[in-house]
Design a protein around this motif. Structure first.
Motif, PDB file in Angstrom:
ATOM      1  N   ALA A   1      -7.468 -35.955  13.788  1.00  0.00           N
ATOM      2  CA  ALA A   1      -7.086 -35.317  12.532  1.00  0.00           C
ATOM      3  C   ALA A   1      -6.410 -33.962  12.742  1.00  0.00           C
ATOM      4  CB  ALA A   1      -8.310 -35.154  11.635  1.00  0.00           C
ATOM      5  N   ASN A   2      -6.745 -33.260  13.831  1.00  0.00           N
ATOM      6  CA  ASN A   2      -6.172 -31.924  14.023  1.00  0.00           C
ATOM      7  C   ASN A   2      -4.745 -31.969  14.565  1.00  0.00           C
ATOM      8  OD1 ASN A   2      -7.147 -32.967  16.461  1.00  0.00           O
ATOM      9  ND2 ASN A   2      -7.304 -30.935  17.386  1.00  0.00           N
ATOM     10  N   GLU A   3      -4.239 -33.146  14.892  1.00  0.00           N
ATOM     11  CA  GLU A   3      -2.899 -33.256  15.462  1.00  0.00           C
ATOM     12  C   GLU A   3      -1.928 -34.044  14.592  1.00  0.00           C
ATOM     13  OE1 GLU A   3      -2.975 -34.782  19.429  1.00  0.00           O
ATOM     14  OE2 GLU A   3      -4.689 -33.563  20.018  1.00  0.00           O
ATOM     15  N   VAL A   4      -2.421 -34.771  13.635  1.00  0.00           N
ATOM     16  CA  VAL A   4      -1.563 -35.668  12.864  1.00  0.00           C
ATOM     17  C   VAL A   4      -0.941 -34.931  11.672  1.00  0.00           C
ATOM     18  CG1 VAL A   4      -3.437 -36.519  11.390  1.00  0.00           C
ATOM     19  CG2 VAL A   4      -1.426 -37.933  11.767  1.00  0.00           C
ATOM     20  N   ASP A   5       0.311 -35.244  11.381  1.00  0.00           N
ATOM     21  CA  ASP A   5       0.998 -34.726  10.196  1.00  0.00           C
ATOM     22  C   ASP A   5       1.155 -35.888   9.221  1.00  0.00           C
ATOM     23  OD1 ASP A   5       2.675 -33.771   8.245  1.00  0.00           O
ATOM     24  OD2 ASP A   5       4.100 -32.834   9.627  1.00  0.00           O
ATOM     25  N   LEU A   6       0.200 -35.999   8.280  1.00  0.00           N
ATOM     26  CA  LEU A   6       0.229 -37.121   7.348  1.00  0.00           C
ATOM     27  C   LEU A   6       1.426 -37.038   6.408  1.00  0.00           C
ATOM     28  CD1 LEU A   6      -3.552 -37.538   6.433  1.00  0.00           C
ATOM     29  CD2 LEU A   6      -2.204 -38.777   8.129  1.00  0.00           C
ATOM     30  N   GLY A   7       1.873 -35.832   6.116  1.00  0.00           N
ATOM     31  CA  GLY A   7       3.059 -35.683   5.280  1.00  0.00           C
ATOM     32  C   GLY A   7       4.275 -36.314   5.926  1.00  0.00           C
ATOM     33  N   GLN A   8       4.410 -36.124   7.227  1.00  0.00           N
ATOM     34  CA  GLN A   8       5.530 -36.727   7.948  1.00  0.00           C
ATOM     35  C   GLN A   8       5.423 -38.247   7.944  1.00  0.00           C
ATOM     36  OE1 GLN A   8       5.732 -36.328  12.295  1.00  0.00           O
ATOM     37  NE2 GLN A   8       7.901 -35.781  12.097  1.00  0.00           N
ATOM     38  N   THR A   9       4.197 -38.757   8.095  1.00  0.00           N
ATOM     39  CA  THR A   9       3.980 -40.209   8.064  1.00  0.00           C
ATOM     40  C   THR A   9       4.412 -40.794   6.726  1.00  0.00           C
ATOM     41  OG1 THR A   9       2.124 -39.998   9.596  1.00  0.00           O
ATOM     42  CG2 THR A   9       2.240 -42.021   8.306  1.00  0.00           C
ATOM     43  N   ILE A  10       4.060 -40.122   5.647  1.00  0.00           N
ATOM     44  CA  ILE A  10       4.463 -40.584   4.318  1.00  0.00           C
ATOM     45  C   ILE A  10       5.975 -40.506   4.166  1.00  0.00           C
ATOM     46  CG2 ILE A  10       4.385 -40.002   1.863  1.00  0.00           C
ATOM     47  CD1 ILE A  10       1.430 -39.202   2.328  1.00  0.00           C
ATOM     48  N   ASP A  11       6.539 -39.373   4.587  1.00  0.00           N
ATOM     49  CA  ASP A  11       7.976 -39.149   4.438  1.00  0.00           C
ATOM     50  C   ASP A  11       8.800 -40.166   5.219  1.00  0.00           C
ATOM     51  OD1 ASP A  11       9.307 -37.413   2.790  1.00  0.00           O
ATOM     52  OD2 ASP A  11       9.804 -35.983   4.377  1.00  0.00           O
TER      53      ASP A  11
ATOM     54  N   GLY B   1      -4.232 -50.921   4.762  1.00  0.00           N
ATOM     55  CA  GLY B   1      -3.634 -49.598   4.789  1.00  0.00           C
ATOM     56  C   GLY B   1      -3.211 -49.192   6.188  1.00  0.00           C
ATOM     57  N   GLN B   2      -3.375 -47.931   6.488  1.00  0.00           N
ATOM     58  CA  GLN B   2      -2.980 -47.399   7.781  1.00  0.00           C
ATOM     59  C   GLN B   2      -4.007 -47.750   8.854  1.00  0.00           C
ATOM     60  OE1 GLN B   2      -0.215 -45.689   8.923  1.00  0.00           O
ATOM     61  NE2 GLN B   2      -1.192 -45.820  10.933  1.00  0.00           N
ATOM     62  N   ASP B   3      -3.518 -48.158  10.016  1.00  0.00           N
ATOM     63  CA  ASP B   3      -4.394 -48.389  11.171  1.00  0.00           C
ATOM     64  C   ASP B   3      -4.795 -47.030  11.738  1.00  0.00           C
ATOM     65  OD1 ASP B   3      -5.667 -49.060  13.501  1.00  0.00           O
ATOM     66  OD2 ASP B   3      -4.104 -50.416  14.224  1.00  0.00           O
ATOM     67  N   LEU B   4      -6.006 -46.619  11.453  1.00  0.00           N
ATOM     68  CA  LEU B   4      -6.463 -45.279  11.850  1.00  0.00           C
ATOM     69  C   LEU B   4      -6.756 -45.185  13.342  1.00  0.00           C
ATOM     70  CD1 LEU B   4      -8.828 -44.418   8.851  1.00  0.00           C
ATOM     71  CD2 LEU B   4      -6.456 -43.696   9.222  1.00  0.00           C
ATOM     72  N   SER B   5      -6.753 -46.315  14.026  1.00  0.00           N
ATOM     73  CA  SER B   5      -6.999 -46.277  15.471  1.00  0.00           C
ATOM     74  C   SER B   5      -5.714 -46.055  16.260  1.00  0.00           C
ATOM     75  CB  SER B   5      -7.655 -47.584  15.936  1.00  0.00           C
ATOM     76  OG  SER B   5      -6.742 -48.675  15.822  1.00  0.00           O
ATOM     77  N   GLU B   6      -4.568 -46.050  15.565  1.00  0.00           N
ATOM     78  CA  GLU B   6      -3.298 -45.932  16.259  1.00  0.00           C
ATOM     79  C   GLU B   6      -2.972 -44.478  16.601  1.00  0.00           C
ATOM     80  OE1 GLU B   6       1.173 -47.644  15.743  1.00  0.00           O
ATOM     81  OE2 GLU B   6       0.416 -46.406  14.121  1.00  0.00           O
ATOM     82  N   GLY B   7      -2.786 -44.206  17.862  1.00  0.00           N
ATOM     83  CA  GLY B   7      -2.251 -42.930  18.334  1.00  0.00           C
ATOM     84  C   GLY B   7      -2.908 -41.717  17.710  1.00  0.00           C
ATOM     85  N   GLN B   8      -2.082 -40.873  17.123  1.00  0.00           N
ATOM     86  CA  GLN B   8      -2.549 -39.603  16.591  1.00  0.00           C
ATOM     87  C   GLN B   8      -3.391 -39.755  15.333  1.00  0.00           C
ATOM     88  OE1 GLN B   8       0.877 -37.089  16.060  1.00  0.00           O
ATOM     89  NE2 GLN B   8       0.936 -36.489  18.197  1.00  0.00           N
TER      90      GLN B   8
ATOM     91  N   GLY C   1     -11.356 -37.708   2.754  1.00  0.00           N
ATOM     92  CA  GLY C   1     -10.884 -36.396   2.346  1.00  0.00           C
ATOM     93  C   GLY C   1      -9.418 -36.383   1.986  1.00  0.00           C
ATOM     94  N   LEU C   2      -8.887 -37.528   1.529  1.00  0.00           N
ATOM     95  CA  LEU C   2      -7.468 -37.652   1.227  1.00  0.00           C
ATOM     96  C   LEU C   2      -7.273 -38.048  -0.238  1.00  0.00           C
ATOM     97  CD1 LEU C   2      -6.384 -39.628   4.442  1.00  0.00           C
ATOM     98  CD2 LEU C   2      -6.212 -37.149   4.032  1.00  0.00           C
ATOM     99  N   LEU C   3      -6.029 -38.303  -0.603  1.00  0.00           N
ATOM    100  CA  LEU C   3      -5.703 -38.756  -1.956  1.00  0.00           C
ATOM    101  C   LEU C   3      -4.895 -40.047  -1.878  1.00  0.00           C
ATOM    102  CD1 LEU C   3      -2.440 -38.059  -2.532  1.00  0.00           C
ATOM    103  CD2 LEU C   3      -3.336 -35.749  -2.669  1.00  0.00           C
ATOM    104  N   PRO C   4      -4.882 -40.840  -2.964  1.00  0.00           N
ATOM    105  CA  PRO C   4      -4.158 -42.112  -2.939  1.00  0.00           C
ATOM    106  C   PRO C   4      -2.658 -41.910  -2.774  1.00  0.00           C
ATOM    107  CG  PRO C   4      -5.780 -42.100  -4.704  1.00  0.00           C
ATOM    108  CD  PRO C   4      -5.683 -40.694  -4.197  1.00  0.00           C
ATOM    109  N   ASP C   5      -2.142 -42.360  -1.640  1.00  0.00           N
ATOM    110  CA  ASP C   5      -0.713 -42.211  -1.367  1.00  0.00           C
ATOM    111  C   ASP C   5       0.008 -43.533  -1.601  1.00  0.00           C
ATOM    112  OD1 ASP C   5      -1.364 -43.769   0.846  1.00  0.00           O
ATOM    113  OD2 ASP C   5      -1.067 -42.166   2.314  1.00  0.00           O
ATOM    114  N   THR C   6       1.198 -43.673  -1.037  1.00  0.00           N
ATOM    115  CA  THR C   6       2.026 -44.877  -1.195  1.00  0.00           C
ATOM    116  C   THR C   6       2.237 -45.171  -2.682  1.00  0.00           C
ATOM    117  OG1 THR C   6       0.938 -45.649   0.832  1.00  0.00           O
ATOM    118  CG2 THR C   6       2.381 -47.212  -0.247  1.00  0.00           C
ATOM    119  N   GLY C   7       2.378 -44.092  -3.463  1.00  0.00           N
ATOM    120  CA  GLY C   7       2.615 -44.212  -4.891  1.00  0.00           C
ATOM    121  C   GLY C   7       1.366 -44.383  -5.722  1.00  0.00           C
TER     122      GLY C   7
END
Length: 261
Positions: free
Chosen positions: A74-84, A63-70, A139-145
């Motif tokens: 958690a308080n700075e990342v926009d996961l919606g933008q990452t998905i989009d 999945g996503q490399d959680l060690s990368e950058g933002q 604390g998330l939901l299954p993304d990438t479809g």
């Protein structure tokens, strides 16, 4: 483009993409997303007849490399933008590719990696591989479809269990549940993947592409809409060179030689 996070080749109609960050279980960073997007562009432009997608090392994709950058803040990342920007376009492109997408799950497929695998058309997995939906632990939901494909493949109860508990599902159980097409022994995995590559590279590609389209659209169509779609697609396929060759080969009792159009 120079590829460092994936391996890519296109020969004899067979496109092969291998995720290549084995030390990170092939987890996604921005560079890998960009390289994969570029490779898909080449595949779309040059007319491959099948895409084989797998991973190097002991994992398919974590999945996503959680060690990368933002991602680690958690308080700075926009996961919606990452998905989009990355994950949703990737799934859409795989679904829209006018050829079979064969995914070979060579090891653990977790999170977005699991749902990337499930975006394929034919999914085979090593017996030692596994599928995990660990989003609930973050604390998330299954993304990438994931929330789309899971209930459609295995039903609501199993989709809920996989998503809310985050338990590991073996490749053998995934096959039994209908989540994937085939679980094969580790020793037979590469042979089976190559066999599928050769099969689809010699098949009637346009017919397979339209079959893929029709099955995907059926999930949201009414029966009347689907019957109309079948009519329209069959009309086009009936005028194709591959159909003419298929009929000739059948009547002449010989193997068909399809050109993919």
């Amino acid at each position: 483009m120079q590829y460092e996070n994936i391996e890519f080749s296109l020969n004899d109609g067979i496109a092969r993409v291998t995720l290549n960050r084995p030390d990170k279980l092939n987890s996604f960073n921005v560079a890998m997303h960009n390289e994969l997007a570029h490779a898909l562009g080449v595949i779309e432009a040059q007319g491959a007849r099948v895409l084989i997608l797998t991973g190097n090392g002991r994992g398919f994709c974590a999945g996503q490399d959680l060690s990368e950058g933002q991602m680690s803040r958690a308080n700075e990342v926009d996961l919606g933008q990452t998905i989009d920007k990355y994950y949703a376009p990737l799934v859409r492109r795989l679904h829209a590719l006018p050829m079979p997408v064969v995914v070979g799950v060579n090891g653990v497929a977790a999170g977005a990696g699991a749902n990337l695998a499930l975006a394929g058309d034919i999914v085979i997995a090593k017996q030692s591989a596994s599928f995990i939906q660990p989003f609930c632990r973050l604390g998330l939901l299954p993304d990438t479809g994931g929330t789309y494909v899971l209930p459609r493949l295995v039903g609501r109860a199993r989709a809920m269990g996989l998503s809310l508990l985050g338990d590991k599902l073996s490749a053998q159980q995934a096959e039994q549940w209908g989540l994937i097409w085939e679980c094969v022994s580790d020793d037979a995995f590469q042979v089976r993947l190559d066999e599928l590559a050769r099969h689809f590279a010699a098949a009637a590609t346009k017919g397979l592409a339209y079959t893929k389209r029709a099955l995907n659209e059926s999930l949201s169509n009414t029966l009347d809409e689907q019957l109309d779609l079948e009519r329209d697609l069959m009309r086009e396929l009936g005028a194709s060179q591959d159909y003419a060759e298929g009929v000739s080969a059948f009547l002449e009792k010989r193997p068909a030689v399809f050109k993919g159009n």
